[in-house]
Scaffold this active site. Structure first.
Site, PDB file in Angstrom:
ATOM      1  N   LYS A   1      10.310   7.011   0.370  1.00  0.00           N
ATOM      2  CA  LYS A   1       9.648   6.217  -0.741  1.00  0.00           C
ATOM      3  C   LYS A   1      10.131   6.939  -2.284  1.00  0.00           C
ATOM      4  O   LYS A   1      10.155   6.546  -3.372  1.00  0.00           O
ATOM      5  CB  LYS A   1       8.046   6.723  -0.475  1.00  0.00           C
ATOM      6  CG  LYS A   1       7.770   5.725   0.171  1.00  0.00           C
ATOM      7  CD  LYS A   1       6.188   5.011   0.375  1.00  0.00           C
ATOM      8  CE  LYS A   1       5.886   4.627   0.770  1.00  0.00           C
ATOM      9  NZ  LYS A   1       4.162   3.940   1.503  1.00  0.00           N
TER      10      LYS A   1
ATOM     11  N   GLY B   1       0.847  -0.867   0.140  1.00  0.00           N
ATOM     12  CA  GLY B   1       0.060  -0.200   0.074  1.00  0.00           C
ATOM     13  C   GLY B   1       1.113   1.490  -0.114  1.00  0.00           C
ATOM     14  O   GLY B   1       1.876   1.153   0.616  1.00  0.00           O
ATOM     15  N   THR B   2       0.177   2.185  -1.256  1.00  0.00           N
ATOM     16  CA  THR B   2       1.310   3.639  -1.195  1.00  0.00           C
ATOM     17  C   THR B   2       0.840   4.395  -1.829  1.00  0.00           C
ATOM     18  O   THR B   2       0.029   4.058  -2.808  1.00  0.00           O
ATOM     19  CB  THR B   2       2.562   3.808  -1.641  1.00  0.00           C
ATOM     20  OG1 THR B   2       3.462   4.533  -0.864  1.00  0.00           O
ATOM     21  CG2 THR B   2       2.929   2.668  -3.092  1.00  0.00           C
ATOM     22  N   THR B   3       0.879   5.860  -1.055  1.00  0.00           N
ATOM     23  CA  THR B   3       0.605   6.326  -2.653  1.00  0.00           C
ATOM     24  C   THR B   3       1.869   7.307  -2.608  1.00  0.00           C
ATOM     25  O   THR B   3       2.281   8.058  -2.391  1.00  0.00           O
ATOM     26  CB  THR B   3      -0.641   7.492  -2.071  1.00  0.00           C
ATOM     27  OG1 THR B   3      -1.370   6.960  -1.716  1.00  0.00           O
ATOM     28  CG2 THR B   3      -1.117   8.231  -3.389  1.00  0.00           C
TER      29      THR B   3
END
Lengths: 255, 285
Positions: free
Chosen positions: B109, B76-78
């Site tokens: 990130k 999960g990430t944005t």
């Protein structure tokens, strides 16, 4: 003790004989002259007498490697074909991986590296050719356009940039001296073509049909037509005549 | 000290691993996959179909399906990036999750490949950071060989080709490679199938849909630098607000012709209260 068998072996005095013999093969090839002008590069090659039944269009000594890169070679034609094929594939691979045209320096380095590889492996012999690569370099940082460049490679695997160079033929040393005398920085196309043809006329019988001249301009590469070449040859020869006549009258005037 | 996974999981045969250890004079300091000149060779499970093995045991790494296994990959990430007239904005969150467990709230990130190239990380954290550092090495070698910086197109192509050669091996990586080269600002999306897309605006990760909502509404190529930074910040905030798998700190970078610069690292919770204030003020007007 013959040290010229396997090329991976040095001789006691530091020679790689196979490489030197390859350079001899280059000398037996027909002459190729390259002259770098201020806005173009000129490649002129000697076209040895063709057999009557041979189609001259199938013998090309000035060939395209990539869109903006032209190559002239001297030495064994078959070796040239193989090396040229490798270089063309490399140029396309570069275009595929980097989404950009390879620079002249990159291609010259590749050809030199390939030629060197074949001097350091068992069971193969060096390529018996020297090449002249003509084109335009990538623009330097801050500049808008690249400059014309002329690279030379040899069977040993070295590559270097030249203002004017001659490869192949028995008289390359004296031709080089001729070029040194006649070369000026910032020559325009007309003068560069004239110098190249003049140099070639030293070794070739007069006449446009014995030479092939290519002019590499920034946006196009053209092969000079025979009639244009004939004009240049005529101009050079008439100047040479005047030079001789002028010398004679001067001599007589000096009494 | 290399943390070695026991040889019962990665069974390359104890005899071979002992033999390797003998040969290895860097003895455990440098794992095989990091040795200079050797492109990331790593041990695969000693099974007939490594890809299927990875899919069934490490799922959600090489596909969208969750096989209900014990170890779920961090995914999960944005992350988002967009090009505008004054350069490129790269904005990411910092949450790392393993299933419902938040493993870390402070993951970096954005990977700084070199002073002119940035890469973002989405998917398997190890895959992203390893292959992007590997890309950094290839970019440096290019610079040394060719005496000029690598173009963004070429850098992203190298990464995409690498991903292509490991296709089916279960790598998980959705990254954006961006920078400023001779042709101007460039942005590419590269993922683990070898997809490589050139574009002006991308968002990657589980929260990308929320980010796209904000980006697509307010994006214009003629944004000022402040407006663009605000847009990048806001888009991440909205994604972290709704997506459980995104959160933590918003790291934002701005890429110009002089290279990248980190603009801020703001906790998204602080942003929440800032925007609540903003809404309150807007209502009162």
């Amino acid at each position: 003790m013959s040290y010229d068998r396997a090329i991976t072996v040095f001789s006691p005095d530091g020679h790689l004989f196979q490489v030197e013999y390859a350079m001899e093969a280059v000398r037996r090839g027909s002459t190729a002259v390259g002259v770098r002008g201020s806005d173009c590069v000129v490649l002129a090659v000697e076209r040895r007498a063709l057999a009557k039944l041979q189609d001259p269009r199938t013998i090309r000594k000035i060939v395209t490697v990539d869109d903006r890169c032209t190559l002239a070679f001297a030495g064994l034609t078959a070796d040239a074909r193989v090396l040229l094929q490798k270089t063309r594939v490399e140029a396309q691979t570069y275009r595929l991986t980097c989404e950009d045209a390879p620079s002249m320096e990159y291609l010259a380095r590749f050809i030199a590296r390939t030629q060197q590889k074949y001097t350091q492996r068992g069971g193969v012999r060096p390529f018996g050719i020297a090449t002249l690569l003509a084109g335009f370099s990538d623009p330097e940082h801050g500049e808008g356009e690249g400059k014309p460049v002329l690279y030379q490679t040899d069977p040993a695997g070295t590559h270097s940039s030249w203002k004017a160079q001659v490869i192949g033929g028995r008289n390359s040393k004296s031709l080089r001296e001729f070029l040194e005398k006649g070369y000026e920085d910032g020559m325009k196309e007309k003068e560069a073509v004239k110098l190249a043809v003049q140099a070639l006329l030293e070794v070739v019988d007069s006449g446009a049909k014995n030479m092939e001249v290519c002019v590499i301009r920034r946006n196009e590469t053209i092969t000079m037509e025979e009639k244009d070449l004939d004009e240049v040859v005529k101009e050079i020869e008439s100047e040479a005549e005047e030079g001789k006549k002028g010398g004679a009258t001067a001599a007589s005037g000096d009494e | 000290m290399m943390a070695s996974i026991g040889s019962d999981i990665l069974d390359i045969g104890t005899r071979r691993s002992a033999h390797q250890q003998d040969q290895d004079n860097t003895h455990g300091i440098v794992p095989t996959c990091m040795r200079l000149g050797e492109p990331g060779a790593f041990d695969l499970p000693n099974v007939a179909d490594p890809a299927a093995f990875c899919r069934s045991n490490f799922a959600s790494a090489s596909g969208n399906k969750d096989s209900g296994q014990e170890i779920k990959f961090a995914k999960g990430t944005t992350t988002l990036a967009f090009k505008f007239n004054e350069g490129i904005i790269v904005s990411v969150d910092s949450r790392s999750t393993m299933g419902a467990y938040i493993a870390s709230g402070t993951v970096k990130k954005v990977i700084e490949i070199n002073p002119f190239l940035l890469g973002t990380m989405a998917g398997g954290a190890a895959d992203c950071s390893f292959w992007e550092r590997n890309l950094g090495m290839q970019c440096r070698l290019y610079e040394l060989r060719n005496k000029k910086r690598i173009s963004v197109a070429a850098a992203s192509k190298l990464l995409a080709n690498t991903m292509n050669s490991y296709r089916g091996y279960g790598l998980s990586m959705g990254t954006m490679v961006t920078g400023w080269d001779e042709t101007g600002p460039q942005l590419y999306y590269v993922d683990n199938d070898g997809t490589r897309l050139h574009g002006n605006l991308f968002s990657v990760g589980s929260g990308s849909t929320y980010a796209y909502g904000i980006l697509d509404t307010f994006y214009r190529p003629d944004l000022t630098v402040e407006e663009a930074i605000d847009l990048g910040k806001r888009a991440i905030y909205h994604a972290t607000h709704r997506d459980a798998y995104s959160g933590g700190i918003n790291n934002l970078y701005h890429v110009t012709k002089d290279g990248w610069k980190q603009i801020h690292a703001i906790d998204v919770n602080d942003m929440h209260y800032e925007y609540v204030e903003e809404k309150k003020n807007a209502m009162q007007d």
